[in-house]
Design an enzyme around this catalytic site. Structure first.
Site, mmCIF file in Angstrom:
data_model
loop_
_atom_site.group_PDB
_atom_site.id
_atom_site.type_symbol
_atom_site.label_atom_id
_atom_site.label_comp_id
_atom_site.label_asym_id
_atom_site.label_seq_id
_atom_site.Cartn_x
_atom_site.Cartn_y
_atom_site.Cartn_z
ATOM 1 N N GLU A 258 45.084 33.267 41.345
ATOM 2 C CA GLU A 258 46.473 33.586 41.727
ATOM 3 C C GLU A 258 47.055 32.699 42.824
ATOM 4 O OE1 GLU A 258 46.637 37.798 42.570
ATOM 5 O OE2 GLU A 258 46.134 38.333 40.523
ATOM 6 N N GLU B 96 42.029 39.559 32.020
ATOM 7 C CA GLU B 96 42.214 40.894 32.626
ATOM 8 C C GLU B 96 43.252 41.661 31.827
ATOM 9 O OE1 GLU B 96 43.161 40.598 36.805
ATOM 10 O OE2 GLU B 96 41.688 39.037 37.143
HETATM 11 C C1 XIL Z 1 42.318 44.989 41.049
HETATM 12 C C2 XIL Z 1 41.306 46.106 40.811
HETATM 13 O O1 XIL Z 1 41.388 46.509 39.469
HETATM 14 C C3 XIL Z 1 41.593 47.259 41.743
HETATM 15 O O2 XIL Z 1 40.548 48.216 41.657
HETATM 16 C C4 XIL Z 1 41.716 46.781 43.191
HETATM 17 O O3 XIL Z 1 42.108 47.853 44.016
HETATM 18 C C5 XIL Z 1 42.721 45.658 43.307
HETATM 19 O O4 XIL Z 1 42.359 44.617 42.407
HETATM 20 N N1 XIL Z 1 44.304 40.547 39.615
HETATM 21 C C6 XIL Z 1 42.965 40.348 39.846
HETATM 22 C C7 XIL Z 1 42.059 41.515 39.936
HETATM 23 O O5 XIL Z 1 42.506 39.192 39.856
HETATM 24 O O6 XIL Z 1 40.996 41.306 40.814
HETATM 25 C C8 XIL Z 1 42.820 42.766 40.346
HETATM 26 O O7 XIL Z 1 41.929 43.872 40.287
HETATM 27 C C9 XIL Z 1 44.016 42.967 39.438
HETATM 28 C C10 XIL Z 1 44.973 41.807 39.563
#
Ligand code: XIL
Length: 377
Positions: free
Chosen positions: A161, A277
């Site tokens: 990101e 994701e």
């Molecule tokens: C999220 C998790 O799912 C949550 O449990 C945590 O509180 C915050 O992070 N982008 C990413 C992930 O790269 O690591 C994130 O995961 C969601 C957005």
């Protein structure tokens, strides 16, 4: 036919060895995503360690998926909360589970603006740490994690990101600009160089190095990432895969054409594509902002909660993944069931709150089965 997860739950609750018995029988007679994806791409899920206290969730993980990402357990705040004090137990538990069930592990993540402790950016007097000190800490962190899990991790998110939607790198001083502020404009380049150097040093060169981000279909971000990858390649900096997080909406947002244009652009770099994701928000008027679901009036009508709409959407995107299976290395869903999702109220996953499969589970299965059948022709 799928055995209802509720009935499995009842069996498991009643019989101590239930989970083992279910696994032994289920594998053969129930079609599962993992089997259906064979020959196409890896199919993964994100698990927290608390999944292990839920026998159904961990059973689904092992039956339906062959790739595992630790939802939080390999992030900086979990692995090095204080400088030089590493904690690997939670990640180890997930790695052990993956190994037991023949799943590959995706490491997530080294450099991210979030879930990274403040000390990383501070000098011992509480002032701002120098570029050299932060780079030293980054290298130390990457070396510790890669060494600890040497040979057990298939791919690492090196940077997560770093871009705005319009293609600018996140600004120093602005939201998410902490790493750039601390190291300078070449911070991603430095992170990839360190990861590659350490991989060579420890003899773990097979591990894939990944850039991962959300909204990767947006033309501004897409073109900037393609340019970065091409620049890295021209300079001899290794980058193997591009992760598209795929926090998408249920009503054609982004459109299939837009996703397809991104696949073509990323494939042109020679990198593998990872859908890293995936979850599809069904809550109207909300979208993932990068920080979870937030109200956003500009996406009114781009999501709705009907099970049929979600099933169609999952079918459409998986049909596209199948079409591009040669470019796609893995597809990972971000969570097992809806009640586990970080997108609260988004009901974005293929298993519901009770961990029963939703209609979209079957549409994913069908897309994969069709794709697999086509491979055999
Ligand atoms: C999220 C998790 O799912 C949550 O449990 C945590 O509180 C915050 O992070 N982008 C990413 C992930 O790269 O690591 C994130 O995961 C969601 C957005």
């Amino acid at each position: 036919m799928f055995i209802s997860m509720k009935s499995v739950s009842a069996i498991v609750a009643g019989i101590c060895l239930g989970a083992v018995a279910f696994q032994a029988t289920a594998q053969d007679d129930i079609p599962r995503l993992r089997k259906a994806a064979e020959g196409l791409f890896l199919i993964g899920n994100a698990l927290p360690t608390r999944a292990f206290s839920d026998v159904i969730a961990s059973d689904i993980a092992a039956q339906d998926f062959n790739r595992l990402t630790c939802e939080n357990e390999m992030k900086w705040d979990a692995t090095e909360p204080q400088e030089g004090q590493f904690r690997f137990e939670a990640g180890d538990q997930l790695v052990e589970f993956a190994q037991k069930h023949g799943m590959k592990v995706h490491g997530h993540t080294f450099l991210w603006h979030s879930q990274t402790p403040n000390w990383v950016f501070q000098d011992p007097n509480g002032g701002r740490a120098s570029r050299e000190l932060v780079l030293k800490r980054l290298e130390n962190h990457i070396r510790a994690l890669m060494t600890h899990w040497k040979g057990k991790i298939d791919s690492w998110d090196v940077c997560n990101e770093c871009y705005e939607d319009d293609g600018r790198v996140r600004a120093p001083g602005g939201f998410g600009g902490n790493w750039r502020q601390a190291i300078g404009d070449d911070y991603m380049e430095q992170a990839f160089k360190i990861a590659d150097k350490v991989a060579k040093e420890i003899g773990d060169e097979k591990v894939l190095l990944v850039y991962n981000d959300f909204n990767m279909y947006k033309p501004g971000k897409r073109d900037a990432v393609v340019k970065m990858v091409n620049d890295f390649k021209a300079k001899g900096i290794r980058i193997d895969a591009i992760g598209m997080q795929a926090h998408w909406q249920s009503n054609d947002d982004p459109s299939i054409e837009t996703i397809e244009a991104a696949f073509k652009a990323y494939a042109s770099t020679g990198c593998k594509i990872i859908i890293s994701e995936m979850d599809i928000n069904t809550r109207n008027g909300f979208r993932n902002s990068g920080r979870g679901l937030e109200r956003d009036d500009s996406v009114q009508g781009n999501a709705d909660s009907s099970a049929d709409a979600l099933a169609k959407r999952y079918a459409d995107v998986f049909d596209l993944f199948v079409k591009y299976h040669k470019d796609i290395y893995a597809v990972t869903l971000w969570g097992i069931g809806d009640s586990w999702s970080w997108l609260r109220g988004g009901q974005p996953l293929v298993f519901d709150n009770n961990l029963d499969p939703k209609p979209c589970y079957y549409s994913v299965l069908k897309s994969l089965q069709k794709g697999q059948a086509a491979l055999k022709k």
